[in-house]
Enzyme design. Structure first.
Site, PDB file in Angstrom:
ATOM      1  CG  HIS A 153      -0.242  -0.006   2.493  1.00 25.99           C
ATOM      2  ND1 HIS A 153       0.438   1.043   3.099  1.00 25.99           N
ATOM      3  CD2 HIS A 153       0.100  -0.996   3.329  1.00 25.99           C
ATOM      4  CE1 HIS A 153       1.110   0.941   4.045  1.00 25.99           C
ATOM      5  NE2 HIS A 153       1.001  -0.641   4.183  1.00 25.99           N
TER       6      HIS A 153
ATOM      7  CD  GLU B 256       1.994  -5.780   7.870  1.00 19.83           C
ATOM      8  OE1 GLU B 256       1.761  -6.935   7.268  1.00 19.83           O
ATOM      9  OE2 GLU B 256       2.659  -4.929   7.599  1.00 19.83           O
TER      10      GLU B 256
END
Length: 266
Positions: free
Chosen positions: A21, A96
């Protein structure tokens, strides 16, 4: 059986982009995010638009865009889905690596208050007492997400520094002792892999819309387009201009994509 041994041998997708990201304010300030959910900052949104424009020019029709459910990844992925005119798939198994008690802390916080855990992390050992997820479990869930995709020529998996690293390592069959063979992904940089024969092969690592990884000098001639320099990384000019040289014997953690980017080198 190790997570690496569970890598799919007959994938439904034979080319994969593992794309981290864009930047958040927490990345910029060196704060561990883990599964907490800060948004992209202005720089991160600009990175996502630039990368999506570049990727959309090279990706074929039928490309899947699949994102972690955390907002910083979803917003990055949506830029590419919009550019390709394809629906965005949201996949929680790409979120994550859970970092337990470190989430929300800066590198300086951990080094000061949890020096033994910090020393483990710097040396590439499990951070004892931190909590959170086991790296092998992160690899397993990311592999499962990839295995469950429908047939497609390419999948763009928009994920995070830690999970992306675990997935790449598992696809290549690397054990925990090899975790730092590849340097960490910078914000909005990606690793490209292709399945050839019975195994996965890295085609590009730390590639970006401007040609490669931050923090390393731009090679002469690289401005004309991506080339083999991407394997070692070529820098975005604004980053490279202020980058410190890599000290002899440094680990990837010593030279993360940005000096403060804690999540890049999990």
């Amino acid at each position: 059986m190790s997570a690496a041994a569970e890598a799919p041998t007959l994938p439904t997708v034979e080319r994969v982009l593992v794309w981290r990201h864009g930047r958040t304010e927490w990345n910029a300030s060196g704060r561990f995010q883990g599964q907490l959910d800060p948004p992209l900052d202005d720089t991160g949104r600009a990175q996502a638009r630039r990368a999506a424009d570049a990727l959309a020019r090279e990706l074929p029709a039928g490309t899947l865009v699949v994102s972690s459910d955390l907002v910083r990844a979803r917003d990055t992925a949506q830029t590419l889905a919009d550019a390709l005119g394809t629906p965005l798939r949201v996949e929680p198994r790409l979120r994550e690596h859970g970092l337990g008690s470190w989430e929300g802390l800066t590198r300086e916080d951990v080094a000061r208050d949890l020096p033994e855990q910090y020393a483990d992390w710097v040396e590439g050992r499990p951070a004892r007492g931190r909590g959170g997820e086991d790296p092998a479990a992160v690899a397993r869930r990311a592999l499962a997400a990839l295995s469950d995709l429908p047939p497609a020529p390419v999948a763009g998996l928009v994920t995070h520094g830690g999970t992306g690293g675990r997935l790449v390592g598992a696809l290549l069959g690397l054990g925990p002792e090899h975790r730092r063979i590849f340097g960490p992904l910078g914000n909005c940089h990606w690793t490209e892999l292709a399945h050839q024969g019975s195994r996965w092969r890295v085609l590009r690592h730390n590639a970006s819309a401007t040609g490669g990884a931050p923090g390393l000098p731009r090679r002469s001639g690289a401005e004309t387009g991506p080339d083999v320099a991407e394997a070692a990384g070529v820098a975005e000019p604004a980053v490279a201009a202020g980058a410190a040289p890599l000290p002899a014997g440094a680990t990837p953690d010593d030279a993360a994509p940005a000096p403060t980017d804690a999540d890049a080198a999990l």
